[in-house]
Design an enzyme around this catalytic site. Structure first.
Site, PDB file in Angstrom:
ATOM      1  N   THR A  12       0.848  -1.179   0.000  1.00  0.00           N
ATOM      2  CA  THR A  12       0.000   0.000   0.000  1.00  0.00           C
ATOM      3  C   THR A  12       0.890   1.236   0.000  1.00  0.00           C
ATOM      4  O   THR A  12       2.079   1.158   0.334  1.00  0.00           O
ATOM      5  CB  THR A  12      -0.942  -0.003   1.231  1.00  0.00           C
ATOM      6  OG1 THR A  12      -1.938   1.008   1.073  1.00  0.00           O
ATOM      7  CG2 THR A  12      -0.165   0.227   2.516  1.00  0.00           C
ATOM      8  N   GLU A  13       0.335   2.378  -0.399  1.00  0.00           N
ATOM      9  CA  GLU A  13       1.068   3.648  -0.431  1.00  0.00           C
ATOM     10  C   GLU A  13       2.297   3.599  -1.340  1.00  0.00           C
ATOM     11  O   GLU A  13       3.352   4.151  -0.999  1.00  0.00           O
ATOM     12  CB  GLU A  13       1.478   4.069   0.994  1.00  0.00           C
ATOM     13  CG  GLU A  13       0.321   4.258   1.957  1.00  0.00           C
ATOM     14  CD  GLU A  13      -0.670   5.329   1.522  1.00  0.00           C
ATOM     15  OE1 GLU A  13      -0.245   6.306   0.864  1.00  0.00           O
ATOM     16  OE2 GLU A  13      -1.867   5.192   1.828  1.00  0.00           O
ATOM     17  N   LYS A  16      -0.188   3.637  -6.553  1.00  0.00           N
ATOM     18  CA  LYS A  16      -0.948   2.943  -7.602  1.00  0.00           C
ATOM     19  C   LYS A  16      -1.830   3.907  -8.385  1.00  0.00           C
ATOM     20  O   LYS A  16      -1.961   3.778  -9.604  1.00  0.00           O
ATOM     21  CB  LYS A  16      -1.810   1.825  -6.990  1.00  0.00           C
ATOM     22  CG  LYS A  16      -1.034   0.632  -6.489  1.00  0.00           C
ATOM     23  CD  LYS A  16      -1.949  -0.523  -6.112  1.00  0.00           C
ATOM     24  CE  LYS A  16      -2.972  -0.183  -5.061  1.00  0.00           C
ATOM     25  NZ  LYS A  16      -2.346   0.174  -3.747  1.00  0.00           N
ATOM     26  N   THR A  17      -2.426   4.870  -7.700  1.00  0.00           N
ATOM     27  CA  THR A  17      -3.327   5.785  -8.398  1.00  0.00           C
ATOM     28  C   THR A  17      -2.560   6.722  -9.323  1.00  0.00           C
ATOM     29  O   THR A  17      -3.027   7.047 -10.424  1.00  0.00           O
ATOM     30  CB  THR A  17      -4.162   6.589  -7.396  1.00  0.00           C
ATOM     31  OG1 THR A  17      -4.913   5.677  -6.576  1.00  0.00           O
ATOM     32  CG2 THR A  17      -5.134   7.512  -8.111  1.00  0.00           C
ATOM     33  N   LYS A  38     -12.140   1.358  -9.938  1.00  0.00           N
ATOM     34  CA  LYS A  38     -11.671   1.089  -8.574  1.00  0.00           C
ATOM     35  C   LYS A  38     -12.805   0.359  -7.866  1.00  0.00           C
ATOM     36  O   LYS A  38     -13.607   0.953  -7.152  1.00  0.00           O
ATOM     37  CB  LYS A  38     -11.342   2.409  -7.867  1.00  0.00           C
ATOM     38  CG  LYS A  38     -10.819   2.271  -6.439  1.00  0.00           C
ATOM     39  CD  LYS A  38      -9.350   2.011  -6.388  1.00  0.00           C
ATOM     40  CE  LYS A  38      -8.827   2.037  -4.950  1.00  0.00           C
ATOM     41  NZ  LYS A  38      -7.387   1.735  -4.875  1.00  0.00           N
ATOM     42  N   SER A  42     -11.331   1.806   0.362  1.00  0.00           N
ATOM     43  CA  SER A  42     -11.540   2.221   1.746  1.00  0.00           C
ATOM     44  C   SER A  42     -10.674   3.446   2.002  1.00  0.00           C
ATOM     45  O   SER A  42      -9.733   3.722   1.258  1.00  0.00           O
ATOM     46  CB  SER A  42     -11.178   1.084   2.709  1.00  0.00           C
ATOM     47  OG  SER A  42      -9.831   0.681   2.540  1.00  0.00           O
ATOM     48  N   ASP A  55      -8.906   8.321  -4.609  1.00  0.00           N
ATOM     49  CA  ASP A  55      -8.307   7.574  -5.709  1.00  0.00           C
ATOM     50  C   ASP A  55      -9.325   7.338  -6.819  1.00  0.00           C
ATOM     51  O   ASP A  55      -9.021   7.486  -8.008  1.00  0.00           O
ATOM     52  CB  ASP A  55      -7.770   6.228  -5.214  1.00  0.00           C
ATOM     53  CG  ASP A  55      -6.611   6.388  -4.242  1.00  0.00           C
ATOM     54  OD1 ASP A  55      -6.043   7.489  -4.166  1.00  0.00           O
ATOM     55  OD2 ASP A  55      -6.281   5.403  -3.556  1.00  0.00           O
ATOM     56  N   GLU A 116      -7.920  -0.755 -10.838  1.00  0.00           N
ATOM     57  CA  GLU A 116      -6.943  -0.530  -9.765  1.00  0.00           C
ATOM     58  C   GLU A 116      -7.360  -1.293  -8.513  1.00  0.00           C
ATOM     59  O   GLU A 116      -8.479  -1.143  -8.012  1.00  0.00           O
ATOM     60  CB  GLU A 116      -6.821   0.962  -9.445  1.00  0.00           C
ATOM     61  CG  GLU A 116      -5.778   1.255  -8.367  1.00  0.00           C
ATOM     62  CD  GLU A 116      -5.716   2.720  -8.002  1.00  0.00           C
ATOM     63  OE1 GLU A 116      -5.693   3.027  -6.787  1.00  0.00           O
ATOM     64  OE2 GLU A 116      -5.684   3.561  -8.915  1.00  0.00           O
TER      65      GLU A 116
END
Length: 227
Positions: A12-13, A16-17, A38, A42, A55, A116
């Site tokens: 995560t982080e 990706k977006t 998407k 969350s 996102d 995504e």
């Protein structure tokens, strides 16, 4: 025929977006009617229009075809935690059929869809299922986002092997410089290119908080994607 790809990350982080928007822009510049998807998000905000995920909104803005928010993000949760935790807490199961139906809708409206994911490859969607299970069921080629930092080589190689173990095609990967480049950045990228069995689609430099204002598509060579 609609081109469909699933975008995952080494963690995560890892941006990706940012990478999703870059891919959508690059594909549109090549003449495709693009759509960003998407399916599960969350970490969102309650607005006058309803719950909105940042996102997903970025994917909506960077899609070439007009899409409603619900089409881009059918399952959205406010709390920033793993989807399987918050969905169970709210008694809102994540049904694979909802994810697949949403993908079918976008495939009819466009000819290039980027899906995504959330978190990494094995992000749980329930006690018994992961995002990887749905992607395998949908038989989507996968694009890997590598957040370039110390430790990323191991994470990238493990994720690539897991994708291939699922029987899916690793269509390409993107290096996203989530930190200012260090003195060994060139060596990191060279090692990643050697060890990941897929084409490097591009390197997105560290852009800080202004990434949404940039022409991200210029960092991607969409023709290198393995179909």
């Amino acid at each position: 025929m609609t081109n469909k790809y699933f975008l995952t990350g080494t963690d995560t982080e890892v941006g990706k977006t940012v990478v999703s928007c870059a891919l959508l822009q690059a594909a549109h510049q090549k003449g495709y009617l693009t759509a960003g998807y998407k399916p599960v998000a969350s970490g969102s905000e309650v607005t006058a229009e309803g719950i909105r995920n940042g996102d997903a909104l970025a994917l909506q803005r960077n899609s070439a075809v007009p899409l409603t928010y619900q089409e881009v993000n059918p399952l959205v949760f406010v709390e920033p935690t793993s989807p399987h935790i918050i969905s169970a807490k709210q008694n809102q199961p994540i049904d694979f059929s909802v994810l697949s139906k949403g993908l079918d809708v976008l495939a009819k409206k466009s000819d290039w869809v980027l899906v995504e994911g959330a978190g990494g490859w094995y992000t749980p969607l329930s006690e018994n299922t992961t995002f990887a299970d749905w992607v395998t069921q949908a038989d989507l080629p996968v694009i890997l986002t590598v957040g370039v930092k110390l430790g990323c080589i191991n994470h990238a190689v493990l994720t690539a092997k897991a994708i291939l173990y699922s029987g899916l095609k690793l269509a390409g990967w993107v290096a996203n410089e989530i930190e200012p480049a260090g003195k060994h950045q060139a060596e990191y990228l060279a090692t990643l290119a050697q060890m990941i069995p897929a084409p490097l689609l591009g390197v997105i430099p560290h852009l800080g908080g202004s990434w949404d204002e940039n022409n991200l598509g210029k960092y991607i060579t969409i023709d290198l994607l393995v179909n």
